[in-house]
Design a protein around this motif. Structure first.
Motif, PDB file in Angstrom:
ATOM      1  N   ASP A 135     -66.560  44.148  18.251  1.00 51.59           N
ATOM      2  CA  ASP A 135     -67.111  45.594  18.435  1.00 51.59           C
ATOM      3  C   ASP A 135     -65.902  46.530  18.670  1.00 51.59           C
ATOM      4  N   LEU A 136     -66.105  47.767  18.502  1.00 54.24           N
ATOM      5  CA  LEU A 136     -65.070  48.739  18.472  1.00 54.24           C
ATOM      6  C   LEU A 136     -65.465  49.949  19.208  1.00 54.24           C
ATOM      7  N   ARG A 137     -64.648  50.390  20.324  1.00 47.37           N
ATOM      8  CA  ARG A 137     -64.892  51.533  21.146  1.00 47.37           C
ATOM      9  C   ARG A 137     -63.562  52.568  20.973  1.00 47.37           C
ATOM     10  N   VAL A 138     -63.785  53.764  20.611  1.00 51.96           N
ATOM     11  CA  VAL A 138     -63.045  54.682  20.758  1.00 51.96           C
ATOM     12  C   VAL A 138     -63.082  55.836  22.010  1.00 51.96           C
ATOM     13  N   VAL A 139     -62.336  56.243  22.361  1.00 51.16           N
ATOM     14  CA  VAL A 139     -62.225  57.274  23.395  1.00 51.16           C
ATOM     15  C   VAL A 139     -61.363  58.571  23.103  1.00 51.16           C
ATOM     16  N   TYR A 140     -62.109  59.627  23.002  1.00 50.68           N
ATOM     17  CA  TYR A 140     -61.341  60.651  22.407  1.00 50.68           C
ATOM     18  C   TYR A 140     -60.754  61.744  23.612  1.00 50.68           C
ATOM     19  N   SER A 141     -60.175  62.513  23.227  1.00 54.60           N
ATOM     20  CA  SER A 141     -59.264  63.514  24.308  1.00 54.60           C
ATOM     21  C   SER A 141     -60.037  64.089  25.197  1.00 54.60           C
ATOM     22  N   ASP A 142     -61.243  64.307  24.951  1.00 51.69           N
ATOM     23  CA  ASP A 142     -62.101  65.004  25.748  1.00 51.69           C
ATOM     24  C   ASP A 142     -62.890  64.084  26.555  1.00 51.69           C
ATOM     25  N   ARG A 143     -62.628  62.657  26.494  1.00 50.21           N
ATOM     26  CA  ARG A 143     -63.262  61.494  27.153  1.00 50.21           C
ATOM     27  C   ARG A 143     -64.473  60.941  26.774  1.00 50.21           C
ATOM     28  N   ALA A 144     -65.013  61.768  25.670  1.00 50.58           N
ATOM     29  CA  ALA A 144     -66.339  61.234  24.885  1.00 50.58           C
ATOM     30  C   ALA A 144     -66.042  59.876  24.141  1.00 50.58           C
ATOM     31  N   THR A 145     -67.100  59.119  23.967  1.00 46.62           N
ATOM     32  CA  THR A 145     -66.776  58.016  23.458  1.00 46.62           C
ATOM     33  C   THR A 145     -67.697  57.484  22.221  1.00 46.62           C
ATOM     34  N   ALA A 146     -67.316  56.501  21.144  1.00 45.31           N
ATOM     35  CA  ALA A 146     -68.285  55.975  20.295  1.00 45.31           C
ATOM     36  C   ALA A 146     -68.052  54.853  20.045  1.00 45.31           C
ATOM     37  N   GLU A 147     -69.127  54.096  19.893  1.00 49.25           N
ATOM     38  CA  GLU A 147     -69.013  52.577  19.688  1.00 49.25           C
ATOM     39  C   GLU A 147     -69.620  51.793  18.463  1.00 49.25           C
ATOM     40  N   TRP A 148     -69.055  50.678  17.969  1.00 50.12           N
ATOM     41  CA  TRP A 148     -69.674  50.207  16.789  1.00 50.12           C
ATOM     42  C   TRP A 148     -69.736  48.773  17.166  1.00 50.12           C
ATOM     43  N   GLY A 149     -70.770  48.074  16.589  1.00 54.99           N
ATOM     44  CA  GLY A 149     -70.951  46.738  17.100  1.00 54.99           C
ATOM     45  C   GLY A 149     -70.855  45.871  15.743  1.00 54.99           C
ATOM     46  N   ARG A 150     -70.670  44.489  15.817  1.00 56.65           N
ATOM     47  CA  ARG A 150     -70.513  43.505  14.972  1.00 56.65           C
ATOM     48  C   ARG A 150     -69.822  43.971  13.519  1.00 56.65           C
ATOM     49  N   LEU A 151     -68.570  44.489  13.789  1.00 55.13           N
ATOM     50  CA  LEU A 151     -67.942  44.958  12.550  1.00 55.13           C
ATOM     51  C   LEU A 151     -67.330  43.460  12.011  1.00 55.13           C
ATOM     52  N   ASP A 152     -67.136  43.235  10.696  1.00 53.98           N
ATOM     53  CA  ASP A 152     -66.604  41.816  10.216  1.00 53.98           C
ATOM     54  C   ASP A 152     -65.178  42.340  10.045  1.00 53.98           C
ATOM     55  N   LEU A 153     -64.190  41.825  10.718  1.00 55.85           N
ATOM     56  CA  LEU A 153     -62.834  42.049  10.440  1.00 55.85           C
ATOM     57  C   LEU A 153     -62.195  41.038   9.563  1.00 55.85           C
ATOM     58  N   CYS A 154     -62.785  39.977   9.289  1.00 54.31           N
ATOM     59  CA  CYS A 154     -62.352  38.971   8.403  1.00 54.31           C
ATOM     60  C   CYS A 154     -62.519  39.457   7.035  1.00 54.31           C
ATOM     61  N   SER A 155     -63.445  40.512   6.581  1.00 53.04           N
ATOM     62  CA  SER A 155     -63.691  40.843   5.382  1.00 53.04           C
ATOM     63  C   SER A 155     -63.182  42.276   5.185  1.00 53.04           C
ATOM     64  N   SER A 156     -62.926  42.913   6.146  1.00 54.61           N
ATOM     65  CA  SER A 156     -62.506  44.249   6.205  1.00 54.61           C
ATOM     66  C   SER A 156     -60.901  44.375   6.421  1.00 54.61           C
ATOM     67  N   ASN A 157     -60.414  45.567   5.845  1.00 53.63           N
ATOM     68  CA  ASN A 157     -59.082  45.661   5.977  1.00 53.63           C
ATOM     69  C   ASN A 157     -58.852  47.310   6.437  1.00 53.63           C
ATOM     70  N   ARG A 158     -59.917  48.191   6.508  1.00 52.34           N
ATOM     71  CA  ARG A 158     -59.768  49.410   6.851  1.00 52.34           C
ATOM     72  C   ARG A 158     -61.212  49.954   7.383  1.00 52.34           C
ATOM     73  N   ILE A 159     -61.077  50.774   8.451  1.00 50.38           N
ATOM     74  CA  ILE A 159     -62.277  51.319   9.006  1.00 50.38           C
ATOM     75  C   ILE A 159     -61.948  53.000   9.180  1.00 50.38           C
ATOM     76  N   THR A 160     -62.659  53.848   8.654  1.00 50.20           N
ATOM     77  CA  THR A 160     -62.358  55.175   8.725  1.00 50.20           C
ATOM     78  C   THR A 160     -63.670  55.730   9.435  1.00 50.20           C
ATOM     79  N   LEU A 161     -63.138  56.620  10.400  1.00 52.37           N
ATOM     80  CA  LEU A 161     -64.036  57.219  11.482  1.00 52.37           C
ATOM     81  C   LEU A 161     -64.581  58.637  10.837  1.00 52.37           C
TER      82      LEU A 161
END
Length: 124
Positions: free
Chosen positions: A84-110
């Motif tokens: 799972d991935l969570r990001v926090v922006y400079s204004d403290r807002a957040t976004a989350e994604w679950g079940r990202l397969d990092l074994c078969s991925s090498n780039r995530i673009t938000l």
């Protein structure tokens, strides 16, 4: 989380980005910020757990259009691919994604869509 070590390196573009195979660990990935906003914190957690670990870009800011190289390894014989991935922006807002397969991925673009108010993660 036991046995997880993460580092990040911010670079200007994908041309200089090594692939996951070149980096030496199978779970390394490029995090591309195309949201229009600075990202101040990035957290990873194995899917199925409710515990976010430490900020993997501590002390850095992933500005809009920047690429962050997230390099991490998981100790032990029980390697997990779904994270799972969570990001926090400079204004403290957040976004989350679950079940990202990092074994078969090498780039995530938000990307942030102002019309819908949602941030999407494109995984490659």
């Amino acid at each position: 989380m036991k046995g997880v070590v993460a580092t990040v390196v911010l670079i200007a573009g994908l041309a200089a980005m090594p692939t996951a195979g070149q980096a030496g660990t199978e779970l390394d990935f490029a995090l591309v910020n195309k949201t229009g906003y600075p990202i101040e914190e990035v957290y990873l957690s194995p899917s199925g757990t409710s515990d976010w670990q430490e900020n993997v870009i501590s002390g850095d800011v992933l500005e809009d259009t920047q690429v962050g190289r997230i390099a991490f390894s998981v100790g032990g014989k029980d390697r997990k691919c779904l994270w799972d991935l969570r990001v926090v922006y400079s204004d403290r807002a957040t976004a989350e994604w679950g079940r990202l397969d990092l074994c078969s991925s090498n780039r995530i673009t938000l990307r942030y869509d102002q019309n819908s108010g949602k941030t999407q993660a494109e995984i490659k």
